[in-house]
Write a protein that holds these residues in place. Sequence first.
Motif, mmCIF file in Angstrom:
data_model
loop_
_atom_site.group_PDB
_atom_site.id
_atom_site.type_symbol
_atom_site.label_atom_id
_atom_site.label_comp_id
_atom_site.label_asym_id
_atom_site.label_seq_id
_atom_site.Cartn_x
_atom_site.Cartn_y
_atom_site.Cartn_z
ATOM 1 N N HIS A 196 5.394 5.808 -3.705
ATOM 2 C CA HIS A 196 4.241 6.628 -2.920
ATOM 3 C C HIS A 196 5.064 7.893 -2.965
ATOM 4 O O HIS A 196 5.789 8.259 -3.644
ATOM 5 N N CYS A 230 -9.947 0.161 -3.492
ATOM 6 C CA CYS A 230 -10.309 0.640 -2.330
ATOM 7 C C CYS A 230 -10.848 2.150 -2.584
ATOM 8 O O CYS A 230 -10.329 2.639 -3.271
ATOM 9 N N GLY A 265 4.028 -1.346 3.627
ATOM 10 C CA GLY A 265 3.329 0.006 3.638
ATOM 11 C C GLY A 265 4.551 0.883 3.793
ATOM 12 O O GLY A 265 5.607 0.621 4.561
ATOM 13 N N LEU A 314 1.146 4.597 -5.330
ATOM 14 C CA LEU A 314 -0.017 3.792 -4.721
ATOM 15 C C LEU A 314 -1.106 4.877 -3.831
ATOM 16 O O LEU A 314 -2.010 4.558 -3.172
ATOM 17 N N SER A 322 -9.821 -3.100 6.123
ATOM 18 C CA SER A 322 -9.085 -3.743 5.081
ATOM 19 C C SER A 322 -8.411 -4.792 5.975
ATOM 20 O O SER A 322 -7.662 -5.389 5.226
ATOM 21 N N VAL A 361 -4.987 -1.686 -3.047
ATOM 22 C CA VAL A 361 -3.894 -2.447 -2.437
ATOM 23 C C VAL A 361 -3.227 -3.174 -3.754
ATOM 24 O O VAL A 361 -3.920 -3.840 -4.297
ATOM 25 N N VAL A 382 0.661 -1.244 -0.143
ATOM 26 C CA VAL A 382 0.000 -0.019 0.195
ATOM 27 C C VAL A 382 0.818 1.168 -0.063
ATOM 28 O O VAL A 382 2.166 1.198 0.120
ATOM 29 N N PHE A 427 -3.019 5.407 1.816
ATOM 30 C CA PHE A 427 -3.809 4.342 2.521
ATOM 31 C C PHE A 427 -4.394 4.668 3.857
ATOM 32 O O PHE A 427 -5.467 5.515 3.665
ATOM 33 N N THR A 456 -7.952 4.675 -4.157
ATOM 34 C CA THR A 456 -6.668 4.030 -3.812
ATOM 35 C C THR A 456 -6.875 2.536 -3.945
ATOM 36 O O THR A 456 -7.893 2.011 -4.398
#
Length: 378
Positions: A233, A325, A36, A253, A24, A307, A7, A256, A305
Amino acid sequence: MTTLLAVGDIILDEPDPDSFFEPSRRTLLGADTVIGHVEVPHSTTTAQTSTDVPAPPADPAALGALARAGFSVVTLAGNHIADTGPDGVLDTVRHAHEHGLASAGAGATLAEARKPAVVRAGHRKVAVLSYNCVGPRESWATSSKPGCAYVHVLTHYELDHASPGGPPSTYTFAEPGSLDAMRQDIAAAREQADIVVVGLHKGIGHTPAVLAMYERPVAQAAIDAGAHAVFAHHAHIMRGIEIHRGRPIYHGLGNFVTVTRALTPADDNDSPERRAWAQRRVELYGFAPDPDMPSYPFHPESRNTVVACVEVDDDGEVHARLRPCRIDDAGRPVPLTRATGGEEVVAYVRDISRRAGLSTRFDWSGDDIVTITQGEQR
C-alpha cells in the motif's frame, strides 16, 4: 482452509466512519482474518512534527469502525504514522488495541515495531509483519524512539547521456542490512505462527502502473524468507499483482476507505504546505481531485480497488484471489460482481500488471471472485 482478506490504505477522517464500510461489511465479515493499513495517527494530540503535507490525527474512536467491520489486524508502518510525534504513534497503537485490533509495524521502540501481530484464525495462528519503505526517516523507530519498522531504500541518480542538467535515470534498492533484518523477522515469525504475511508501505504515489526498481526485489525477498503473501500500500492507487514461487505479491492494494479533507485546501488562508501540495499534485501527477468529492482527494483511477483474498490450505498451499470493488461517489468501496462493473476493474488490474512486466493470469471463479495464477494473461 484459512482465509485471509487484506485491503489497502485506510483513512477515517470524516464523521460516521461506520457508514463507509456498509457496502463491504458482508464481504469482510466472512474471513478468518482481515488486515488493513491505517495511514494516519489516531490521537487527540495537537502536535505537528511532519515536514511534509500536514496529516492531522484522526479520531481514536474511529478505529472502532474497523473492528465492527470485521478487521482483526492493522498495519501501521507508514510515512504518516509519526506526523504527530511520539505521542501520536503510541496513542494509535494503544487505541487500536483498546478496540480489539492487533497491530504491527509501530511501537515505542524499533524492537516493538518489528514484532509481528499474532492472531488466531480457527485452529491456526497468523503472524502479520509491517514495514515502511518510503520514509521519512523521522518516522522510523529506534532503540529509544517511538516510530515504525522500516526497510531502508536507497536512491541513486545517474546521468546516462551527454546532457548535463538533463533528467537522470533513477535506481533504487534496499540497503542490505535493512533487508536482512526483515528476513530475520519473517524467519522468527515462522517459529510463532503457521501463516506469515508481510505488509509493505512502498511505491511511487499517485502514479498508475509503475513499479520502482526496489519494489519487486524487496517483496520477493519476503516470500523467499517464508512469507505466504505480501500486501502493499502507500501509492493511493493500485499496482499489479504477481505470483512468486507460488505465493502472491499484491504490489499495491490502493485505497479502501480513505476519506479526508487534509489534502484539500479550504481557502487561500489554508496551510501553505497544503496549498503548495495541491499545486504540485497537478504538476507531478497530472490530476486534480474531483471537486464533487472534497473528502476523496485522489487520482480518478484510484477508485478501482480490490479486496485481496488469500487461502492457505492445511498442506500450506496458497491460493490467491481478489474481489473487485469500486469506490463510489460517497467514498465507499463497493464489492462488484462480473456483471455490475467487476469486469472493468479486473481489466484495469490486468492492464497495470501487464504494463509493469508481470506475467499473471486473472480468471473469474464465479460471479464475484477472481483467481490469480502465474502465466500469460487472457
